[in-house]
Design a protein around this motif. Sequence first.
Motif, PDB file in Angstrom:
ATOM      1  N   ALA A 218      -0.708  27.651 -51.187  1.00  0.00           N
ATOM      2  CA  ALA A 218      -0.988  27.633 -49.743  1.00  0.00           C
ATOM      3  C   ALA A 218      -1.611  26.308 -49.327  1.00  0.00           C
ATOM      4  O   ALA A 218      -1.267  25.754 -48.268  1.00  0.00           O
ATOM      5  CB  ALA A 218      -1.911  28.798 -49.385  1.00  0.00           C
ATOM      6  N   LYS A 221       1.164  23.693 -49.474  1.00  0.00           N
ATOM      7  CA  LYS A 221       2.071  23.786 -48.335  1.00  0.00           C
ATOM      8  C   LYS A 221       1.446  23.174 -47.088  1.00  0.00           C
ATOM      9  O   LYS A 221       2.121  22.479 -46.311  1.00  0.00           O
ATOM     10  CB  LYS A 221       2.435  25.251 -48.074  1.00  0.00           C
ATOM     11  CG  LYS A 221       3.425  25.430 -46.932  1.00  0.00           C
ATOM     12  CD  LYS A 221       3.755  26.904 -46.699  1.00  0.00           C
ATOM     13  CE  LYS A 221       4.720  27.061 -45.518  1.00  0.00           C
ATOM     14  NZ  LYS A 221       5.022  28.500 -45.250  1.00  0.00           N
ATOM     15  N   PHE A 222       0.147  23.424 -46.882  1.00  0.00           N
ATOM     16  CA  PHE A 222      -0.550  22.826 -45.738  1.00  0.00           C
ATOM     17  C   PHE A 222      -0.464  21.305 -45.798  1.00  0.00           C
ATOM     18  O   PHE A 222      -0.114  20.650 -44.813  1.00  0.00           O
ATOM     19  CB  PHE A 222      -2.013  23.269 -45.735  1.00  0.00           C
ATOM     20  CG  PHE A 222      -2.893  22.453 -44.838  1.00  0.00           C
ATOM     21  CD1 PHE A 222      -2.970  22.738 -43.483  1.00  0.00           C
ATOM     22  CD2 PHE A 222      -3.639  21.389 -45.335  1.00  0.00           C
ATOM     23  CE1 PHE A 222      -3.769  21.972 -42.636  1.00  0.00           C
ATOM     24  CE2 PHE A 222      -4.442  20.624 -44.507  1.00  0.00           C
ATOM     25  CZ  PHE A 222      -4.510  20.912 -43.149  1.00  0.00           C
ATOM     26  N   THR A 225       3.278  19.994 -45.404  1.00  0.00           N
ATOM     27  CA  THR A 225       3.754  20.135 -44.028  1.00  0.00           C
ATOM     28  C   THR A 225       3.096  19.103 -43.118  1.00  0.00           C
ATOM     29  O   THR A 225       3.768  18.452 -42.306  1.00  0.00           O
ATOM     30  CB  THR A 225       3.469  21.552 -43.501  1.00  0.00           C
ATOM     31  OG1 THR A 225       4.141  22.501 -44.326  1.00  0.00           O
ATOM     32  CG2 THR A 225       3.941  21.703 -42.066  1.00  0.00           C
ATOM     33  N   ALA A 226       1.779  18.949 -43.253  1.00  0.00           N
ATOM     34  CA  ALA A 226       1.069  17.967 -42.436  1.00  0.00           C
ATOM     35  C   ALA A 226       1.553  16.561 -42.736  1.00  0.00           C
ATOM     36  O   ALA A 226       1.748  15.748 -41.822  1.00  0.00           O
ATOM     37  CB  ALA A 226      -0.431  18.079 -42.688  1.00  0.00           C
ATOM     38  N   LYS A 557      -8.973  24.202 -43.941  1.00  0.00           N
ATOM     39  CA  LYS A 557      -7.951  24.951 -44.677  1.00  0.00           C
ATOM     40  C   LYS A 557      -8.486  25.438 -46.013  1.00  0.00           C
ATOM     41  O   LYS A 557      -8.244  26.594 -46.415  1.00  0.00           O
ATOM     42  CB  LYS A 557      -6.719  24.074 -44.909  1.00  0.00           C
ATOM     43  CG  LYS A 557      -5.583  24.792 -45.652  1.00  0.00           C
ATOM     44  CD  LYS A 557      -5.040  25.980 -44.857  1.00  0.00           C
ATOM     45  CE  LYS A 557      -3.921  26.677 -45.595  1.00  0.00           C
ATOM     46  NZ  LYS A 557      -3.369  27.816 -44.825  1.00  0.00           N
ATOM     47  N   PRO A 567      -6.559  32.134 -39.938  1.00  0.00           N
ATOM     48  CA  PRO A 567      -5.595  31.049 -40.184  1.00  0.00           C
ATOM     49  C   PRO A 567      -5.485  30.112 -38.974  1.00  0.00           C
ATOM     50  O   PRO A 567      -4.685  30.345 -38.070  1.00  0.00           O
ATOM     51  CB  PRO A 567      -4.285  31.791 -40.444  1.00  0.00           C
ATOM     52  CG  PRO A 567      -4.418  33.082 -39.691  1.00  0.00           C
ATOM     53  CD  PRO A 567      -5.881  33.446 -39.747  1.00  0.00           C
ATOM     54  N   ASP A 570      -3.459  25.313 -40.120  1.00  0.00           N
ATOM     55  CA  ASP A 570      -2.059  24.884 -40.098  1.00  0.00           C
ATOM     56  C   ASP A 570      -1.632  24.471 -38.693  1.00  0.00           C
ATOM     57  O   ASP A 570      -1.032  23.412 -38.497  1.00  0.00           O
ATOM     58  CB  ASP A 570      -1.157  26.004 -40.623  1.00  0.00           C
ATOM     59  CG  ASP A 570      -1.425  26.313 -42.078  1.00  0.00           C
ATOM     60  OD1 ASP A 570      -0.651  25.856 -42.932  1.00  0.00           O
ATOM     61  OD2 ASP A 570      -2.431  26.994 -42.372  1.00  0.00           O
ATOM     62  N   VAL A 574      -1.030  20.320 -37.037  1.00  0.00           N
ATOM     63  CA  VAL A 574       0.243  19.983 -36.398  1.00  0.00           C
ATOM     64  C   VAL A 574       0.035  19.653 -34.923  1.00  0.00           C
ATOM     65  O   VAL A 574       0.589  18.679 -34.396  1.00  0.00           O
ATOM     66  CB  VAL A 574       1.257  21.137 -36.566  1.00  0.00           C
ATOM     67  CG1 VAL A 574       2.506  20.870 -35.734  1.00  0.00           C
ATOM     68  CG2 VAL A 574       1.628  21.293 -38.037  1.00  0.00           C
TER      69      VAL A 574
END
Length: 684
Positions: A218, A221-222, A225-226, A557, A567, A570, A574
């Motif tokens: 997790a 992925k954060f 993606t960022a 995060k 949450p 995320d 973005v």
Amino acid sequence: MRSLLPVALLALVACSSQPPPSADPPPTESAPPSPPPAAETTAQPAPKAPPAGERLTADTPKTTAAGNTFIAPAGWKIFVNGSVTILEAPEGGSRVALVDVEAKDADAAVALALAAYGPDMKWPPQKAAVDAPDRDGWTRIRHYDYLVNPNEKRDFGVSVRFANGMWSVSIFDMEQAVGEKRGAQVGLIFGRLLPKGRQRESFAGKTANTLDAARIAALGKFVETAQQKLGVPGVSIGLVQGGKVVFAGGFGVREFDKKAPVDADTKYIIASNTKALTTLMLAKLVEEKKLTWETAATNLLPSFKLGNTETTSRVLVKHLICACTGMPRQDLEWLFQFDKVTPDGALGTLGTMQPTSAFGELFQYSNPLAAAAGFLGGHVAFPKLEVGKAYDEAMRTRVFEPLGMKATTFDYKRAQTGNFAQPHAPDVDGKTTRALAALNEAVIPVRPAGGAWSSVNDVLKYVQMELAEGKLPDGKQYIAKEPLLARRDPQVALHKDATYGMGLMVDKTWGVTVVHHGGDLIGFHSDMLWLPEHGVGAVILTNGDPGWLIRSVFQRKLLEVLFDGRPEADAEVVTKGKMFYDHLAAERKLLTIPADAGESAKLAPGYANAALGEVKVSRAGAATVFDFGEWKSEVASRKNPDGTISFITTAPGGGGMEFVMGGEGKRTLTIRDAQHEYVFDEKK
């Protein structure tokens, strides 16, 4: 932080304080424009406040007219006039207003709030309005930025947020010098601005989850993606729990147009994370009884001198790197003049700098003063060596070698061999490219403040030692607990829930203790943090702007993953990335590139300033170029609302430095940071 410098340079300059975690204050850096400004519309003096008001003698919990809670800072004056709550800084004329209104939408709420705050005022033209992520119970958050004439030396911005059926509008209306030095107090206001009946999420009393494969995934992925959404070429991260490294790796590449990946051994400039390593070296000297935290700086380094004799005499070792002496951020001098500057020369420049607040009164971050801390320690350890070499040797023998930090170095040539990251930044049109790497060499003469190169694996060794309270993995006591932990003792408040010690911040915003520091230079943004009560630590290093968004939101995060928090991170990273690029696009609309030929023709061939050196003006085709010797940049032009002309650097990573042309027949260029003004006169 003010708009005259690029966001990277301002976050940058080897500094890094964590922004307030709650409702963000109105942006005062760059933001997007809307229609071109009308020439007759200029910023006005702050509106007159109601005659009655209360001068606060301590930080005081207060509520707005609608019952939203906040903390009013000590020394400020508070006025209440119907729906408007005004907080005025001690200097007078600089204010934060909190206005509660009912309206159909955000724009209407802003119009009503401005009318209530200053019914007879003409406000500066709006540059842009950008949406921000929900947080702390606030929704529909929007920031509005305005184009204020640079010669007014004032910032004006508005934010709006929604909760409990009403809009809360905050107005930031301040002289730049006041806003800069009282930034921590402004953060106090906004850091605890919460809707009526709302409490911030707290992880107090909870036990941290084990960072198993799913939770590590997790976090990965954060980051990935960022990294992709924000256009940052590479990010390396490492995680420690229970005394062991549970993850160390990377996402993305070392250079944006090449395939070599980043990993846990990739070298990055770690910028202001260097400060904590510097104070660790000082702690070793304390343990060796070669100095104490209470020793006067002049007793150890006779050449140490500030521009104010009284302040100089009061500075103890612990004050050199506590951001608490009243010495302001004054980075332009080392950013413009660094070629052939030695550490001795940097110390000499420190002797020209003056405090702008009382000793211990406010958090004010000074990179040159932090550099003096390292050079003092080096001189104590190796008094026969030149102070720069002495510092390097003290760091090698007291820190890097004992901790096994084999890749960590101040040698830029050595660092930029093998597995190392290149710095990146968006160009003026928002396209990721290589950043102005030469500007990072400015930190070399002041390297104790932010000049180290390192890797995730190396910095993790430092974090593991901190979590083990001075022990190495083999159980050996590397340093005694007392001098090590003294670096975390509060020296000055950052906001209600955070303090600054000696090169370390201690933050309890979410109910758990997080010790950390960040670092920012051109194209390099990083953070190291640990939770001493839970045995968890992390390192994150990035090689592109706006990497500061990734490393700052990463803390949130990590806490979400450790404590099953709401949450939010995320979406936050973005959305903040979109805000950054929207601001960049908006600024671009205000600029003429190449610079207006008619205005450029009015420039002298060269200018000089005693503190910042020379500027040579040249043409490359249609482009106008400012050459500062150590680095150069094409400049754009912008016509300000009052008719003045600004020339603004556009080099990736070094863009946003604003030079205002003088009038009345005298050819000058003026550049400012928030508290200082430098006038370049035509060179004869």
